[in-house]
Design a protein around this motif. Structure first.
Motif, short mmCIF file in Angstrom:
data_model
loop_
_atom_site.label_atom_id
_atom_site.label_comp_id
_atom_site.label_asym_id
_atom_site.label_seq_id
_atom_site.Cartn_x
_atom_site.Cartn_y
_atom_site.Cartn_z
N LEU A 837 -6.45 5.65 13.95
CA LEU A 837 -6.91 4.63 13.02
C LEU A 837 -7.19 5.24 11.64
O LEU A 837 -6.85 4.67 10.60
CB LEU A 837 -8.18 3.95 13.57
N GLU A 838 -7.77 6.47 11.66
CA GLU A 838 -8.05 7.15 10.40
C GLU A 838 -6.76 7.46 9.65
O GLU A 838 -6.67 7.33 8.43
CB GLU A 838 -8.83 8.44 10.66
N ARG A 839 -5.71 7.88 10.39
CA ARG A 839 -4.42 8.17 9.74
C ARG A 839 -3.85 6.90 9.08
O ARG A 839 -3.29 6.97 8.00
CB ARG A 839 -3.43 8.73 10.80
N GLU A 840 -3.99 5.77 9.77
CA GLU A 840 -3.45 4.53 9.20
C GLU A 840 -4.23 4.11 7.95
O GLU A 840 -3.65 3.63 6.97
CB GLU A 840 -3.48 3.40 10.24
N VAL A 841 -5.57 4.33 7.98
CA VAL A 841 -6.37 4.03 6.78
C VAL A 841 -5.90 4.88 5.62
O VAL A 841 -5.70 4.40 4.48
CB VAL A 841 -7.86 4.26 7.07
N ASN A 842 -5.71 6.17 5.87
CA ASN A 842 -5.28 7.07 4.79
C ASN A 842 -3.89 6.72 4.27
O ASN A 842 -3.63 6.78 3.06
CB ASN A 842 -5.30 8.52 5.29
N ALA A 843 -2.99 6.35 5.20
CA ALA A 843 -1.64 5.97 4.78
C ALA A 843 -1.66 4.72 3.91
O ALA A 843 -0.92 4.62 2.92
CB ALA A 843 -0.76 5.76 6.01
N THR A 844 -2.51 3.78 4.27
CA THR A 844 -2.59 2.53 3.49
C THR A 844 -3.17 2.81 2.12
O THR A 844 -2.72 2.25 1.11
CB THR A 844 -3.44 1.50 4.24
N ARG A 845 -4.21 3.72 2.05
CA ARG A 845 -4.76 4.08 0.76
C ARG A 845 -3.71 4.76 -0.12
O ARG A 845 -3.62 4.52 -1.34
CB ARG A 845 -5.95 5.02 0.96
N ALA A 846 -2.92 5.61 0.50
CA ALA A 846 -1.85 6.29 -0.26
C ALA A 846 -0.84 5.28 -0.79
O ALA A 846 -0.34 5.39 -1.93
CB ALA A 846 -1.18 7.33 0.62
N LYS A 847 -0.52 4.29 0.01
CA LYS A 847 0.43 3.25 -0.42
C LYS A 847 -0.13 2.48 -1.61
O LYS A 847 0.58 2.18 -2.58
CB LYS A 847 0.72 2.31 0.75
N ILE A 848 -1.45 2.18 -1.53
CA ILE A 848 -2.09 1.46 -2.64
C ILE A 848 -2.03 2.29 -3.91
O ILE A 848 -1.73 1.79 -5.00
CB ILE A 848 -3.55 1.12 -2.26
N ASP A 849 -2.31 3.60 -3.81
CA ASP A 849 -2.26 4.48 -4.98
C ASP A 849 -0.86 4.47 -5.61
O ASP A 849 -0.71 4.39 -6.84
CB ASP A 849 -2.63 5.91 -4.59
N THR A 850 0.17 4.56 -4.77
CA THR A 850 1.55 4.58 -5.27
C THR A 850 1.88 3.29 -6.01
O THR A 850 2.47 3.30 -7.11
CB THR A 850 2.53 4.79 -4.11
N LEU A 851 1.51 2.16 -5.42
CA LEU A 851 1.81 0.86 -6.03
C LEU A 851 1.04 0.68 -7.34
O LEU A 851 1.57 0.16 -8.32
CB LEU A 851 1.48 -0.26 -5.06
N GLU A 852 -0.24 1.14 -7.35
CA GLU A 852 -1.03 1.02 -8.57
C GLU A 852 -0.45 1.87 -9.69
O GLU A 852 -0.40 1.45 -10.86
CB GLU A 852 -2.48 1.43 -8.28
N GLN A 853 0.02 3.06 -9.36
CA GLN A 853 0.62 3.93 -10.36
C GLN A 853 1.90 3.31 -10.94
O GLN A 853 2.17 3.41 -12.14
CB GLN A 853 0.93 5.31 -9.76
N ARG A 854 2.66 2.69 -10.05
CA ARG A 854 3.91 2.05 -10.51
C ARG A 854 3.62 0.90 -11.48
O ARG A 854 4.28 0.76 -12.51
CB ARG A 854 4.69 1.54 -9.30
N LEU A 855 2.60 0.11 -11.16
CA LEU A 855 2.26 -1.02 -12.02
C LEU A 855 1.59 -0.56 -13.31
O LEU A 855 1.56 -1.30 -14.30
CB LEU A 855 1.35 -1.99 -11.27
N ALA A 856 1.04 0.65 -13.30
CA ALA A 856 0.38 1.17 -14.52
C ALA A 856 1.39 1.62 -15.56
O ALA A 856 1.04 1.84 -16.72
CB ALA A 856 -0.56 2.32 -14.14
N LYS A 857 2.64 1.80 -15.16
CA LYS A 857 3.67 2.27 -16.09
C LYS A 857 4.19 1.09 -16.92
O LYS A 857 4.78 0.15 -16.39
CB LYS A 857 4.83 2.91 -15.32
N GLU A 858 3.98 1.16 -18.22
CA GLU A 858 4.39 0.10 -19.12
C GLU A 858 5.91 -0.14 -19.08
O GLU A 858 6.39 -1.27 -19.14
CB GLU A 858 3.97 0.44 -20.56
N GLU A 859 6.66 0.95 -18.95
CA GLU A 859 8.13 0.84 -18.93
C GLU A 859 8.60 0.00 -17.75
O GLU A 859 9.50 -0.82 -17.87
CB GLU A 859 8.74 2.24 -18.89
N PHE A 860 7.97 0.22 -16.59
CA PHE A 860 8.36 -0.55 -15.40
C PHE A 860 8.02 -2.03 -15.56
O PHE A 860 8.84 -2.91 -15.33
CB PHE A 860 7.65 0.01 -14.16
N VAL A 861 6.82 -2.33 -16.02
CA VAL A 861 6.37 -3.73 -16.13
C VAL A 861 7.19 -4.49 -17.16
O VAL A 861 7.51 -5.66 -16.99
CB VAL A 861 4.86 -3.77 -16.48
#
Length: 893
Positions: A837-861
């Protein structure tokens, strides 16, 4: 015909190619399309616009044929005796061109064959190709009365044509005289203004100086056809053009010829074209002809019927008998040498071509047969103005009336080898006729002159314009001039479906001749169907290679899919770009309907179903009452749409009722009942309602999709006779009085809740969850949501949305529908251990970080497609919701 005669197995897929030919054969053998004038039933009739006998079914035929068949099938279901009368047109100029092209491939000409041998070739051609389009209409499922098949060169029809000509001739409405015509040098015939195909040409505009005869000044004219100047008889200017007022009434010299030309003032002249001065050539331009008539100008012919310069004394020697196009170059040289060519410039304009052979048209004055139009036109204007005959869409009324207001006398003669002979004869026994040739018209071919008995008569060499013979179509096909049962019973016809381009060629002329000879309109409603363009919006044509063969579409998807598409787009009021995916969509719809019927028929096996009329509303559950209420609404709407000539709205509405309401909601709601014991009242009830819905859908969709619906009908109890079989009672569905708009509102809210929950659950990563959970509480009064508060409503929502109700559902998403606040969440799956369960929590947090970084890029948006950016945002929202569930589970683990 019994249900045993055509066996259609209930396979998992609807296979139209295996069923349609056999069904059509059975309908024909049963005589379902044959109209009986003596049956005591209301009458409905349509005449098929006669396609060329050498033609093939194209999308226009398919669309128009479908629309006509929809109304014929619909009226039969209402208890009408229906005549849909078929026929083909000899299309003289078109057929002659086709055969001449075939001869040319063999290095032969019709002149080498001679008229008799050529006529034998034509007769054989008609026999070979005459049935081709008949078979193609059968492929479409058209319920035409083939026992009444007509051809415009049948002996009876020839008699009708001759009768019409003789009556008009004797009434002084047909005359022979010289007028400007469109001459085709290839066909060696005049053609109608409406049969000229205008094409864009890149040419040269020549500016030519015409010196004034009194030596004071000159006029410069602009022309793209300097070869016609040899036949000039005047120069025209606009009387309001201050530059040229002083020239009006004077005379100018015609260059190269020396003829003096009067200068006239005429408001037709456009001051802003060329120089504002116009050379007037009445013998070679229709507009110049009208100017010449207004001002009494002489008519000269400079170009003959072979498009050669005439051999006349006033023509310069070096130009005589030259081809007009080569003469043009020489005339330009002569004008330049004599300092009469002022300048030249490129010029783009429309040039008339023969729409049959493609040859450039040569306007010239010729002796032809003409029909005087005002006495025929005025009654035909009146009946449309008064609404006795109406156009659908209505805007074509103005199109028709505007054209009729400017109607000229009709050139009805053609110089062809094919067609209806002009029934005029000449007696050259001048001694007995005051020194004149005696001319007369006769319905029967005369053996002698009716005045002097001379047996040596000359028949007129011309034939009639094809549109003259087809102008009699609605009543000549029914036996006119005889008083036949068909005329008494089925005339006037009810509907004519045709294309807008022949409103003037055909529709107007049928109205005029019918009012003249029958003293009645030929049809009550004229349906103008859409033109189906290619996907790029271009008109389809064989020459462009962008046509779509409807028979290929039938082979691929079945006739029902092609018909449904044609009905949907045919009367939309505007041209339509062809979209094969829509035909494919109707094929999928046909398959869906087939499988709906399989489900319902399967549910009724071993069940003693009850007639729906015997089942009280109080016995039914809400979904069943709702389905019957929506059925009444569908019947009412489809009937109104068909009666209002909106077949596209009718088929679209029925498809929605069948697929979106009956299949997606009702059948899903009652599926549990189908699994009960055959004697269980709930199964009996559900099967009875289901059978009724399929039966009514089969009837409602039959005019549009006759093969599929007939196959279903023959599977249903009581389907021992075809839908189109004559009956004493009406078989078209009528509302049963079960409409319940309040219940429809309640069920509508329930279905909206299901849809919203389904949408919300998509982002919950339910694959990693045990169950989607919801809880609901009322936050506002809304009577339409009462059903949701019942056990029935909650059970139905839970089953259709695949959720569980809980007083404490995880609040991942919140919805507000019908005064209810609905919390949607998911119960996480139990992990095998705390570490997983802890591994899945960490994986989901990592996924959130990746998606947030992608949306933070002005060029992508800013540069990515909006839908891509939105998808990333949705993924981020779903990941956050998933993390909340996992963290809650982790804290309790």
């Amino acid at each position: 015909m019994s249900s045993e005669q055509v066996k259609v197995p209930m396979d998992k897929a609807w296979r139209p190619q295996d069923v349609e030919p056999e069904l059509y054969r059975s309908w024909e053998e049963a005589g379902l399309f044959v109209a009986h004038a003596d049956r005591p039933r209301p009458k409905f009739s349509i005449v098929l616009p006669p396609p060329n006998v050498t033609g093939e079914l194209h999308l226009g035929h398919a669309v128009s044929g479908t629309i006509q068949d929809v109304y014929c099938r619909y009226r039969r279901m209402l208890g009408f005796e229906v005549l849909w009368l078929p026929g083909t047109d000899h299309a003289a100029i078109g057929t002659q061109n086709v055969i001449e092209r075939e001869l040319a491939k063999e290095g032969r000409t019709k002149e080498e064959l001679g008229r008799a041998a050529f006529q034998k070739l034509v007769d054989e051609w008609y026999r070979t190709y005459g049935n081709r389009i008949v078979e193609q209409y059968k492929r479409l499922g058209a319920t035409l009365d083939w026992t009444r098949l007509r051809f415009t060169m049948d002996p009876a029809y020839i008699r009708s044509v001759r009768e019409a000509f003789v009556r008009l001739y004797n009434d002084g409405l047909i005359y022979r005289g010289p007028r400007i015509v469109n001459w085709c040098p290839h066909c060696r015939s005049s053609i109608s203004d409406l049969e000229v195909d205008w094409r864009e040409h890149e040419d040269t505009l020549y500016y030519i100086r015409y010196d004034m005869a009194d030596g004071d000044g000159a006029l410069v004219v602009a022309t793209v056809r300097p070869e016609t100047m040899l036949a000039d008889s005047g120069v025209a200017v606009n009387p309001n053009d201050a530059r040229y007022r002083s020239f009006i009434g004077r005379r100018a010299f015609l260059p190269l010829v020396g003829r003096e030309l009067p200068v006239v003032g005429d408001e037709y002249v456009k001051s802003d074209f060329g120089t504002g001065a116009l050379k007037v050539t009445p013998g070679h331009d229709p507009n110049d002809y009208e100017i010449g008539q207004r001002h009494g100008l002489a008519i000269y012919t400079a170009i003959d019927k072979d498009r050669n310069i005439v051999n006349e004394p006033w023509v310069p020697d070096e130009l005589r008998t030259r081809d007009a196009l080569t003469a043009r170059a020489r005339i330009v040289e002569m004008l330049r040498d004599r300092d009469h060519l002022v300048k030249t410039e490129p010029y783009t304009h429309e040039v008339g071509h023969c729409d049959r052979c493609g040859e450039i048209i040569e306007p010239l004055v010729d002796e032809q047969w003409w029909c005087h139009m005002p006495p025929l036109r005025d009654p035909a204007v009146e009946v449309v103005t008064e609404g006795k005959t109406r156009f659908v869409p209505e805007r074509y009324t103005k199109v028709y009336l505007d054209w009729m207001a400017n109607l000229r006398d009709w050139n009805i003669s053609r110089q062809l080898w094919l067609g209806h002979a002009v029934p005029v004869y000449y007696c050259d026994n001048k001694a007995d006729h005051g020194g004149q040739t005696y001319t007369f018209a006769s319905v029967e071919e005369p053996k002698a002159c009716p005045q002097c008995g001379n047996q040596k008569l000359r028949p007129d060499p011309d034939v009639l314009d094809t549109w003259f013979s087809s102008a009699l179509w609605p009543y000549a096909t029914m036996g006119w001039p005889d008083e036949t049962d068909d005329l008494r019973t089925f005339f006037p016809t009810d509907v004519l479906s045709t294309a807008r381009e022949i409103i003037f060629l055909w529709v107007a002329r049928m109205l005029m001749t019918s009012l003249r000879f029958m003293d009645d309109i030929p049809f009550r409603t004229v349906l103008i169907h859409a033109v189906i363009q290619d996907p790029q919006g271009q008109r389809m044509s064989k020459s462009k290679g962008n046509g779509v063969d409807p028979l290929e579409m039938i082979d691929l998807y079945g006739a029902d899919a092609v018909r449904a598409y044609g009905a949907e787009v045919g009367m939309r009021g505007q041209d339509v770009r062809f979209d094969e995916s829509k035909i494919e969509a109707y094929q999928r719809f046909a398959n869906k309907l087939w499988n709906m019927a399989r489900l319902v028929l399967g549910s009724a096996e071993g069940v003693a179903t009850r007639p729906i009329e015997e089942i009280q509303a109080s016995e039914l559950d809400p979904a069943e009452r709702w389905a019957l209420s929506r059925l009444d609404a569908a019947i009412e709407r489809a009937t109104s749409d068909i009666e209002s000539f909106r077949p596209g709205d009718a088929i679209s509405g029925l498809r929605y009722f069948a697929w979106d309401e009956t299949a997606d909601w009702y059948l899903e709601a009652v599926k549990p009942s189908f699994r009960l014991q055959p004697t269980d009242p709930a199964r009996v009830r559900a099967a009875s309602v289901g059978m009724h819905l399929i039966r009514q859908l089969a009837l409602l969709l039959h005019p549009f999709m006759p093969f599929l619906t007939e196959a279903l009908w023959l599977k249903l109890p009581g389907g021992d006779q075809p839908i189109q079989a004559p009956r004493e009672e009406t078989i078209w569905p009528v509302p049963a009085g079960r409409r319940d708009e309040a219940l429809e509102a309640h069920m509508g809210v329930l279905f909206e809740v299901v849809t919203r929950i389904r949408d919300a659950a998509k982002g919950l990563d339910a694959a990693a969850a045990d169950t989607v959970m919801i809880s609901a509480k009322r936050v506002a009064a809304d009577p339409s949501a009462e059903l949701l508060d019942s056990d029935y409503g909650r059970e139905l929502v839970a089953r259709l949305a695949r959720v569980e109700f809980s007083d404490a559902a995880p609040a991942a998403r919140t919805l507000v529908v019908g005064g209810l606040e609905i919390l949607v969440g998911a119960r996480a799956a139990a992990p095998s251990d705390h570490a997983a369960l802890e591994r899945e929590v960490n994986a989901t947090r990592a996924k959130i970080d990746t998606l947030e970084q992608r949306l933070a890029k002005e060029e992508f948006v800013s540069k990515a497609k909006p839908e891509v950016v939105q998808r990333v945002r949705d993924d981020l929202s779903a990941a956050r919701e998933r993390l909340a569930i996992l963290e809650d589970a982790f804290s309790r683990a």
